[in-house]
Design an enzyme around this catalytic site. Structure first.
Site, short mmCIF file in Angstrom:
data_model
loop_
_atom_site.label_atom_id
_atom_site.label_comp_id
_atom_site.label_asym_id
_atom_site.label_seq_id
_atom_site.Cartn_x
_atom_site.Cartn_y
_atom_site.Cartn_z
N ASN A 111 6.46 1.93 -0.17
CA ASN A 111 5.51 2.64 -1.06
C ASN A 111 4.74 3.66 -0.37
OD1 ASN A 111 3.55 2.63 -3.39
ND2 ASN A 111 2.07 1.58 -2.18
N SER A 140 -0.17 6.95 3.49
CA SER A 140 0.37 6.38 4.27
C SER A 140 1.82 5.89 3.69
CB SER A 140 -0.26 4.87 4.54
OG SER A 140 -1.51 5.20 5.03
N ASP A 149 -1.48 -2.42 -2.02
CA ASP A 149 -1.34 -1.33 -1.05
C ASP A 149 -1.66 -2.02 0.14
OD1 ASP A 149 -1.07 0.55 -3.03
OD2 ASP A 149 -3.49 0.52 -3.38
#
Ligand code: GRF
Length: 213
Positions: A111, A140, A149
Site C-alpha cells: 500500500n 510510505s 495503514d
C-alpha cells in the site's frame, strides 16, 4: 531472451496518479513487472481511463453492490485471482480490507500511504501534519497487515513543511514523492530483493539482506 515479468494487479478508487506512475515505469523495457489488471471499487473514475489508455484490462467491483465487507472482499479476491498476480498493489484504494483478504495476499500486498507512518494513519494526513506542527511529512510504502495503514515499511520519502503550506500544496509535494517511491518498491519486490523478517514481535522489511529503513 527477456526474463518473465512479475504480474501485478493494481487496486484504485479514483484519480489514479499513482497508477499512472506504475504504468509509466512498466513501459520501460528493463522493468521487472507488468500491470495485468486494474480494479476499481468505483465506476467511472479517472484511473480506469488511464488503464484503458494503456491497454490494461480493467474491472469494477463496486462496494455498493455488496451487503457487507466480507462479500465485497470475496468478490475482490475472485476478480484479482483471475489474473494470478505475484503482487497486489493498493494505489489510492480507499476501502478497509478484511483480515481474510489481507491473509489471502500475505506478503504480496503493498500500500502507498501519504504520511510518514506510523504517524497519521487514516484520512486527512496533510492537514493533520500541518496542525501537529511537524517540520516534515512524507509518504510510505508498506506491506499490508490487518490494522489500518499498518505493516512493515518498505520505503519512505520525506518532504519539508514550508511556511504558508496548506493541505493542498503539501499534498502536491508529497504526491510527487509517492510517484517516485511506489514504482521503486514494486521493482524491488519483483526483483526478489525484499524479505520480511520477524523477531517474534515486530516485523521489518529487509532489502538485499539489510534493513530497508
Ligand atoms: C494518494 O495520496 C494515496 O497515497 C492516497 O490517496 C491518494 C490517491 O491518489 N491513499 P491517486 O489516485 O493515486 O492519484
Amino acid at each position: 531472451m527477456s526474463k518473465e515479468k512479475l504480474p501485478v494487479v493494481v487496486l484504485i478508487s479514483g484519480r489514479g496518479s499513482n497508477l499512472q506512475a506504475i504504468i509509466d515505469d512498466a513501459e520501460n523495457a528493463d522493468c521487472p513487472f507488468e500491470v495485468s489488471a486494474v480494479i476499481s471499487n468505483r465506476p467511472g473514475v479517472a484511473g480506469l481511463e488511464r488503464a484503458q489508455r494503456a491497454n490494461i484490462s480493467t474491472r469494477i467491483v463496486d462496494h455498493k453492490s455488496h451487503a457487507n465487507r466480507e462479500s465485497f472482499d470475496a468478490a475482490l479476491i475472485e476478480n484479482i485471482d483471475a489474473y494470478q498476480p505475484g503482487l497486489v498493489v493498493l494505489a489510492g484504494f480507499m476501502r478497509v480490507l478484511t483480515a481474510d483478504f489481507v491473509k489471502h495476499y500475505e506478503e504480496r500486498l503493498i500500500n502507498i500511504h501519504p504520511s510518514l507512518l506510523p504517524e497519521f494513519p487514516g484520512l486527512d494526513t496533510h492537514q493533520r501534519a500541518i496542525d501537529s506542527g511537524a517540520r516534515e511529512h512524507g509518504a510510505s510504502v508498506h506491506f499490508v497487515s490487518c490494522a489500518l495503514d499498518s505493516g512493515p515499511l518498505i520505503v519512505q520519502a520525506r518532504v519539508p513543511l514550508e511556511t504558508g503550506d496548506d493541505a493542498e500544496t503539501l499534498a502536491a509535494r508529497v504526491l510527487e514523492q509517492e510517484h517516485r517511491i511506489l514504482p521503486r518498491a514494486i521493482r524491488w519486490f519483483a526483483e526478489g530483493r525484499l524479505a520480511i523478517e520477524s523477531d517474534g514481535e515486530a516485523e521489518r522489511v529487509m532489502l538485499d539482506g539489510n534493513p530497508a529503513l
